[in-house]
Write a protein that holds these residues in place. Structure first.
Motif, PDB file in Angstrom:
ATOM      1  N   CYS A  18       0.832  -1.205   0.000  1.00  0.00           N
ATOM      2  CA  CYS A  18       0.000   0.000   0.000  1.00  0.00           C
ATOM      3  C   CYS A  18       0.868   1.256   0.000  1.00  0.00           C
ATOM      4  O   CYS A  18       0.622   2.195  -0.768  1.00  0.00           O
ATOM      5  CB  CYS A  18      -0.917  -0.022   1.223  1.00  0.00           C
ATOM      6  N   MET A  19       1.896   1.279   0.838  1.00  0.00           N
ATOM      7  CA  MET A  19       2.765   2.452   0.909  1.00  0.00           C
ATOM      8  C   MET A  19       3.522   2.653  -0.401  1.00  0.00           C
ATOM      9  O   MET A  19       3.723   3.798  -0.836  1.00  0.00           O
ATOM     10  CB  MET A  19       3.732   2.316   2.083  1.00  0.00           C
ATOM     11  N   ARG A  21       2.417   1.883  -3.332  1.00  0.00           N
ATOM     12  CA  ARG A  21       1.455   2.441  -4.283  1.00  0.00           C
ATOM     13  C   ARG A  21       1.271   3.942  -4.063  1.00  0.00           C
ATOM     14  O   ARG A  21       0.938   4.673  -4.992  1.00  0.00           O
ATOM     15  CB  ARG A  21       0.103   1.730  -4.166  1.00  0.00           C
ATOM     16  N   ARG A  22       1.503   4.375  -2.842  1.00  0.00           N
ATOM     17  CA  ARG A  22       1.338   5.793  -2.523  1.00  0.00           C
ATOM     18  C   ARG A  22       2.642   6.580  -2.681  1.00  0.00           C
ATOM     19  O   ARG A  22       2.715   7.742  -2.306  1.00  0.00           O
ATOM     20  CB  ARG A  22       0.774   5.951  -1.108  1.00  0.00           C
ATOM     21  N   ARG A  86       2.787  13.749   4.805  1.00  0.00           N
ATOM     22  CA  ARG A  86       2.061  12.917   3.839  1.00  0.00           C
ATOM     23  C   ARG A  86       2.305  11.429   4.115  1.00  0.00           C
ATOM     24  O   ARG A  86       1.386  10.616   3.990  1.00  0.00           O
ATOM     25  CB  ARG A  86       2.513  13.279   2.410  1.00  0.00           C
ATOM     26  N   TYR A  87       3.534  11.096   4.487  1.00  0.00           N
ATOM     27  CA  TYR A  87       3.879   9.702   4.836  1.00  0.00           C
ATOM     28  C   TYR A  87       3.029   9.242   6.026  1.00  0.00           C
ATOM     29  O   TYR A  87       2.453   8.151   6.000  1.00  0.00           O
ATOM     30  CB  TYR A  87       5.364   9.618   5.184  1.00  0.00           C
ATOM     31  N   ALA A  90      -0.515   8.738   5.003  1.00  0.00           N
ATOM     32  CA  ALA A  90      -0.646   7.560   4.144  1.00  0.00           C
ATOM     33  C   ALA A  90      -0.601   6.280   4.973  1.00  0.00           C
ATOM     34  O   ALA A  90      -1.353   5.336   4.713  1.00  0.00           O
ATOM     35  CB  ALA A  90       0.470   7.543   3.096  1.00  0.00           C
ATOM     36  N   ASP A 114      -9.056   5.488   7.248  1.00  0.00           N
ATOM     37  CA  ASP A 114      -8.202   5.517   6.072  1.00  0.00           C
ATOM     38  C   ASP A 114      -6.767   5.199   6.466  1.00  0.00           C
ATOM     39  O   ASP A 114      -6.466   4.927   7.625  1.00  0.00           O
ATOM     40  CB  ASP A 114      -8.290   6.881   5.384  1.00  0.00           C
ATOM     41  N   CYS A 116      -2.903   3.147   5.235  1.00  0.00           N
ATOM     42  CA  CYS A 116      -2.529   1.809   4.788  1.00  0.00           C
ATOM     43  C   CYS A 116      -2.782   0.728   5.836  1.00  0.00           C
ATOM     44  O   CYS A 116      -3.068  -0.426   5.490  1.00  0.00           O
ATOM     45  CB  CYS A 116      -1.061   1.797   4.349  1.00  0.00           C
ATOM     46  N   GLN A 119      -6.399  -0.032   5.510  1.00  0.00           N
ATOM     47  CA  GLN A 119      -6.634  -0.754   4.262  1.00  0.00           C
ATOM     48  C   GLN A 119      -6.179  -2.210   4.365  1.00  0.00           C
ATOM     49  O   GLN A 119      -6.872  -3.124   3.896  1.00  0.00           O
ATOM     50  CB  GLN A 119      -5.913  -0.056   3.115  1.00  0.00           C
TER      51      GLN A 119
END
Length: 255
Positions: A18-19, A21-22, A86-87, A90, A114, A116, A119
């Motif tokens: 997931c990370m 992908r971000r 942002r990290y 995410a 929300d 990762c 998710q």
């Protein structure tokens, strides 16, 4: 416990993907081993484990080292401030959209929907909101029944027998809780290696007396008995908790 290890590893693998992908690098965090998960039991009653690990000080030291030197730590420190924010969002999400649940013993807890981690847990458990509420309810029941266990004559009489065994072995402690409270003072001024040897010797004696008196078996049996009584009022949450743990394990196998 082995199943929990597998699910935790799968969660870290999903978080890593997931990370990425971000747009971030991420290294899976160390997952507690089966042996490390035995730390914190009411009483140590596995002599071989006690001989090797004492009270788990080596696990604590390993966790501290990981917190200082894990690649994720150094990577995030090297990011510009805006990217660090942002990290964090995410990975852990924000509290703009949350899942909230009331705890059986009072109060409430909430977690972001929300990020990762959320998710990854959604992928593992199928419905993260349901899982979060079930898990927090089930794991928060201990204040409702542990005081009853500690007052149960079956436990108090066994603790008394354990204490007599410890005194005969030159370790005059009234209960395992006494050792836990005094643990740090017992090794004050020792080097790390001296502390490990000292705690291992004490833990072995504790375990030998626990086996002789069946203290560990008694405590576990009473926990099951009292937990099951309390669980009747939370049958829906317990059913969801067990079902979703099995589903997560099946999904972890597939990863």
């Amino acid at each position: 416990m082995a199943e929990e290890v597998e699910v935790d590893r799968a969660e870290q693998a999903l978080v890593t993907r997931c990370m990425q992908r971000r747009g971030f690098r991420y290294w899976p965090l160390p997952v507690l081993s089966v042996q490390a998960r035995k730390v914190g039991a009411y009483v140590v009653d596995d002599v071989a484990w006690a001989r090797q690990y004492g009270y788990g000080r080596s696990f604590d030291a390993a966790a501290q080292r990981a917190n200082r030197s894990h690649p994720n730590i150094t990577y995030v420190k090297g990011l510009p401030k805006k990217e660090r924010v942002r990290y964090s969002r995410a990975l852990d999400g924000t509290f703009t959209h949350t899942i909230t649940t009331e705890l059986p013993s009072g109060g409430s807890v909430r977690t972001p929907r929300d990020g990762c981690y959320a998710q990854a847990r959604e992928q593992l458990y199928g419905d993260y909101a349901t899982w979060f509420r079930a898990k927090k309810t089930v794991t928060a029941l201990t204040p409702l029944y542990v005081p009853r266990i500690l007052q149960d004559e079956r436990l108090t009489s066994t603790v008394a027998a354990w204490s007599r065994c410890m005194k005969a072995a030159g370790r005059p402690f009234q209960s395992p809780d006494t050792i836990r409270r005094e643990r740090e003072s017992l090794i004050h001024g020792m080097t790390e290696s001296q502390a490990l040897r000292s705690e291992s010797a004490l833990a072995v004696t504790e375990a030998e007396c626990a086996q002789q008196t069946s203290l560990g078996k008694t405590a576990r049996a009473l926990e099951t008995e009292y937990r099951d009584k309390v669980a009747r009022d939370y049958a829906e949450e317990f059913t969801a908790y067990r079902r979703m743990r099995l589903s997560a394990l099946a999904r972890a196998h597939s990863l």
